[in-house]
Design a protein around this motif. Sequence first.
Motif, short mmCIF file in Angstrom:
data_model
loop_
_atom_site.label_atom_id
_atom_site.label_comp_id
_atom_site.label_asym_id
_atom_site.label_seq_id
_atom_site.Cartn_x
_atom_site.Cartn_y
_atom_site.Cartn_z
N ILE A 4 -33.29 75.70 48.02
CA ILE A 4 -33.05 76.79 47.06
C ILE A 4 -31.68 76.64 46.42
CG2 ILE A 4 -32.63 79.27 46.89
CD1 ILE A 4 -34.90 79.64 48.96
N LEU B 287 -32.20 83.06 47.99
CA LEU B 287 -32.42 83.08 46.55
C LEU B 287 -31.62 84.19 45.87
CD1 LEU B 287 -34.02 81.54 44.43
CD2 LEU B 287 -35.92 83.12 44.76
N ARG C 57 -44.40 82.46 51.47
CA ARG C 57 -43.55 81.28 51.48
C ARG C 57 -42.22 81.56 50.78
NH1 ARG C 57 -46.50 75.99 49.61
NH2 ARG C 57 -44.51 75.21 50.44
N LEU D 80 -39.30 75.74 42.41
CA LEU D 80 -39.58 75.76 43.86
C LEU D 80 -41.07 75.87 44.13
CD1 LEU D 80 -36.67 78.12 44.96
CD2 LEU D 80 -36.92 75.72 45.60
N GLY E 75 -40.18 83.71 53.22
CA GLY E 75 -39.70 82.85 54.29
C GLY E 75 -39.68 83.56 55.64
N ILE F 241 -39.78 75.03 49.90
CA ILE F 241 -39.00 76.26 49.75
C ILE F 241 -38.26 76.51 51.07
CG2 ILE F 241 -39.05 78.71 49.18
CD1 ILE F 241 -41.73 78.27 47.80
N HIS F 242 -36.95 76.24 51.06
CA HIS F 242 -36.10 76.55 52.20
C HIS F 242 -34.68 76.74 51.66
CE1 HIS F 242 -34.74 72.35 52.03
NE2 HIS F 242 -36.04 72.04 51.92
N PRO F 243 -33.78 77.35 52.42
CA PRO F 243 -32.46 77.71 51.88
C PRO F 243 -31.71 76.55 51.25
CG PRO F 243 -32.82 78.84 53.95
CD PRO F 243 -33.99 77.91 53.77
N ARG G 76 -35.53 84.75 55.13
CA ARG G 76 -34.36 83.93 54.86
C ARG G 76 -34.41 83.29 53.47
NH1 ARG G 76 -35.10 78.31 58.34
NH2 ARG G 76 -37.09 77.69 57.39
N ASN G 77 -35.61 82.93 53.02
CA ASN G 77 -35.70 82.30 51.69
C ASN G 77 -35.32 83.28 50.58
OD1 ASN G 77 -36.54 79.97 52.91
ND2 ASN G 77 -38.72 80.24 52.43
#
Length: 514
Positions: free
Chosen positions: A278, A230, A218, A267, A221, A273-275, A225-226
Amino acid sequence: MDSIVILIIVAIVALIVGGLIASTLMKKTIVKKSEHLIKEAESEAEVIKKERILQAKEKFLQLKSEHEKVISEKNNLILASENRAKQKETSLNQKLEEVNRNQKENNAIRETLNAQLEIVNKKQIEVDKSHKQHLEQLETISGLSAHEAKEQLVEKLTVEAKSEALSRIRDIVEEAKQTANMEAKKIVIESIQRTATEHAIENSVSVFNIENDEMKGRIIGREGRNIRALEAATGIEIIVDDTPEAIILSGFDPVRREIARLSLHKLVTDGRIHPARIEEVVAKTKKQIEQEIIEIGKRTVIDMGFQGMHHELVRMIGKMKYRSSYGQNLLQHSKEVANLAATMASELGLNPKIAKRAGLLHDIGKVPDTEPDLPHALLGMQLAEKYKEHPEICNAIGAHHDETEMNSLISPIVQACDAISGARPGARREVVASYIKRLNDLEDIALSYPGVVKTYAIQAGRELRVIVGSEKVTDAEANELAFELSRKIQTEMTYPGQVKITVIRETRAVSFAK
């Protein structure tokens, strides 16, 4: 009917006559009682009069007795005063007679002394003549005048006095050096013993623990992407490897690592948890850390007992908690230097508050908001001057690595305490063997040059002192040697900070008195 009237009249007349007789009798009785009371009152008044007269007589006799007593006491005092006056008069007469007798004796003695003085004056004239004759004879024999002989004697005594004075000065200086060394060691040892501190070694990585390995996916991502978001938001490299239930945060800046760690914690706890989330969490965490930095600075200033410090300096002190110097926590190091400096200043009779403040701020140049091309000591001095700190504090900050000249006694104290704090065993991240090897390598490099007699690596390897022979190396060659050594050390060795090379060349004159 007539007989009744007559009876009534007779009765009335009888009543009237009885009343008159009764009133006459009562008047006589009252008169008798009044006369009796008057007589009693007169007898009582006579008794009271006699008593009052007796009391007055007794009071008079008492007052008379007291008056006679007072008069008797006064008469006794007067008699005693007259006796003392007579005694004093007799004593004064005796003393006056004695003074007159002594004056006569003194006059006789004065006459005798005058006669003897005349004899002495005559003898003195004869002695002066004889002395003059002897001086003339000595001048004739020696071929020197009295003035020349005196000058020669004074010159000889001056030379002897200078020699003895130099010897005594040398002894005093040696004794002072020994005493100074002992006192300096005593002050340093006592300061170190009285200042207890904890050692915290800072790493360049932080470990973030998670409950299970599913959370790693998670955090990464979709297509990473996550984790990219971050890393972009925090500036920290996030390493997700096979380490169970742990993620590694790597970065040289402790503030960024702390922001990344707290953001990850929020988070993971929240679960979203996504951009976008974040970026939002990282922004909030940065504000939280900034506020925490200010609180840490305020708490530190209050704990150290400082007042009137500029709020920007307070904030920079808080930032020290998230900075390290060779693995040593910068705030802990600065607090230790402050306590050591205050103790030393107290032992030396200086102002401990200024020394303590200079010790806390000495590394303030390591936590600026911008990164100018200046050594941290000079940058810290500029910041202290900008925020109106005491001139002695500014000089101590700028001079603790010899970047500027020391002009107060607080400066060498702060420099010494900085060295003590950095040199404590375990204070900084450096293996003892490699530390000793680095110092030996420094000394060996200097010893490889011709003309070098001794080398000493001091201040935890920050300074190298090279002693050369004055007969083998000239002053110009000493300057060249310092330059060549700095270049060789810079190219061949790895070391923290900078190394100061000091080449010492001295000429000694030695002689022996036999």
